[in-house]
Write a protein that holds these residues in place. Sequence first.
Motif, PDB file in Angstrom:
ATOM      1  N   CYS A  98       0.745  -1.298   0.288  1.00 17.49           N
ATOM      2  CA  CYS A  98       0.157   0.053   0.128  1.00 17.49           C
ATOM      3  C   CYS A  98       1.024   1.282   0.004  1.00 17.49           C
ATOM      4  O   CYS A  98       1.708   1.403   0.795  1.00 17.49           O
ATOM      5  CB  CYS A  98      -0.669  -0.061   1.160  1.00 17.49           C
ATOM      6  SG  CYS A  98      -1.682   1.491   1.607  1.00 17.49           S
ATOM      7  N   CYS A 100      -0.242   4.476   0.316  1.00 15.94           N
ATOM      8  CA  CYS A 100      -1.085   5.673   0.933  1.00 15.94           C
ATOM      9  C   CYS A 100      -0.101   6.196   2.098  1.00 15.94           C
ATOM     10  O   CYS A 100       0.106   5.655   2.823  1.00 15.94           O
ATOM     11  CB  CYS A 100      -2.462   5.408   1.137  1.00 15.94           C
ATOM     12  SG  CYS A 100      -3.510   4.523   0.127  1.00 15.94           S
ATOM     13  N   TYR A 112      -8.295   3.621   6.708  1.00 17.30           N
ATOM     14  CA  TYR A 112      -7.853   3.222   5.279  1.00 17.30           C
ATOM     15  C   TYR A 112      -9.213   2.367   4.823  1.00 17.30           C
ATOM     16  O   TYR A 112      -9.741   1.507   5.377  1.00 17.30           O
ATOM     17  CB  TYR A 112      -6.698   2.361   5.367  1.00 17.30           C
ATOM     18  CG  TYR A 112      -6.378   1.969   4.484  1.00 17.30           C
ATOM     19  CD1 TYR A 112      -5.656   2.762   3.420  1.00 17.30           C
ATOM     20  CD2 TYR A 112      -6.422   0.678   3.850  1.00 17.30           C
ATOM     21  CE1 TYR A 112      -5.227   2.154   2.202  1.00 17.30           C
ATOM     22  CE2 TYR A 112      -6.182   0.031   2.802  1.00 17.30           C
ATOM     23  CZ  TYR A 112      -5.421   0.900   1.980  1.00 17.30           C
ATOM     24  OH  TYR A 112      -4.873   0.432   0.748  1.00 17.30           O
ATOM     25  N   THR A 115      -7.927   1.413  -0.423  1.00 18.95           N
ATOM     26  CA  THR A 115      -7.405   2.296  -1.782  1.00 18.95           C
ATOM     27  C   THR A 115      -6.454   1.434  -2.702  1.00 18.95           C
ATOM     28  O   THR A 115      -6.632   1.186  -3.882  1.00 18.95           O
ATOM     29  CB  THR A 115      -6.811   3.385  -1.463  1.00 18.95           C
ATOM     30  OG1 THR A 115      -7.328   4.081  -0.533  1.00 18.95           O
ATOM     31  CG2 THR A 115      -6.632   4.241  -2.600  1.00 18.95           C
ATOM     32  N   CYS A 116      -5.648   0.634  -1.892  1.00 23.24           N
ATOM     33  CA  CYS A 116      -4.313  -0.143  -2.876  1.00 23.24           C
ATOM     34  C   CYS A 116      -4.810  -1.633  -2.720  1.00 23.24           C
ATOM     35  O   CYS A 116      -3.896  -2.394  -3.415  1.00 23.24           O
ATOM     36  CB  CYS A 116      -3.009   0.181  -2.071  1.00 23.24           C
ATOM     37  SG  CYS A 116      -2.631   1.799  -2.114  1.00 23.24           S
TER      38      CYS A 116
END
Length: 296
Positions: A98, A100, A112, A115-116
């Motif tokens: 990740c 971020c 979190y 997102t990834c």
Amino acid sequence: MSYIGRFAPSPSGPLHFGSLVAALGSYFQAKAHQGQWLVRIEDLDPPREMPGAADLILKTLDAYHLHWDGEVVYQSERHELYQNQIDRWLASGQAYYCQCTRKQIKALGGFYRGTCRNLHLTNESQCAIRLRMTHPIYQFEDQRHGTLTIPTSLADEDFIIKRRDGLFAYNLAVVLDDIDQGVTEVVRGADLIEPTGRQISLYHMLAKTEVKYLHLPLALDKTGHKLSKQNHAKAIDNDNPKPALLDAMQFLGFDITEEIHQASVSEIIAWGVENWHVEQLPAATEITPIFSNRSL
Ligand code: GLU
């Protein structure tokens, strides 16, 4: 099954009153169950450590007659155990890289949101490693406090198991070590109630049964802050252990009589094992203590 407990200090400074409470509570609970009491030095985060603190902590435990079973374990010597598990999870797709930043996550509301998760990033030096949360835990049973609830957003989060700076995350190391050392019950400060949900999730992801948990009340200073090494809480006295010992035992709910005041440190510890009852622990998770022996 025989009882195995442990005390797991981080060597960021000498033991203070709060860590003595955790050491005593875990020791009494283990010995009252005729169990073993292990000591594990959690030296996972060198920038936050104080040189010499680990040795100092062990000397303090000796001075307070808290004698551990077996060899002391150091997390700094166990990176392979942590990395091997991470590699297995990366290979199976349970863990992922990740990119971020903390700032980006904060801008999205502080949690979190995966997102990834499906970006399939590969070994990038600028990445943390997160675990797909497939076994969220929203509540758990504590031996003193009963059912404790974990906020949903926290429980659902794909949390970090290896940080962007290459350091292993506390939750991962603690669970892998407790499993490896055969620990059956974790007794520690109430500041660790929140991460307990993630730790139980890890047990479930590893297809293991979690340990039992007992969280001890947290000692606050006069300003309402947790006593911590980071806040430079006063070190407890190695040369004259009785005042802090008796204060910590009073804090844990023992009724300290005049006779106990006159006893030696080893007699006080033996008396503590005999007279330890989880029910005597205060019901509150945070307490600003007033001490008769002024050890704080
Ligand atoms: N190393 C942690 C600390 O000193 C305690 C970990 C645990 O007891 O699970 O706060």
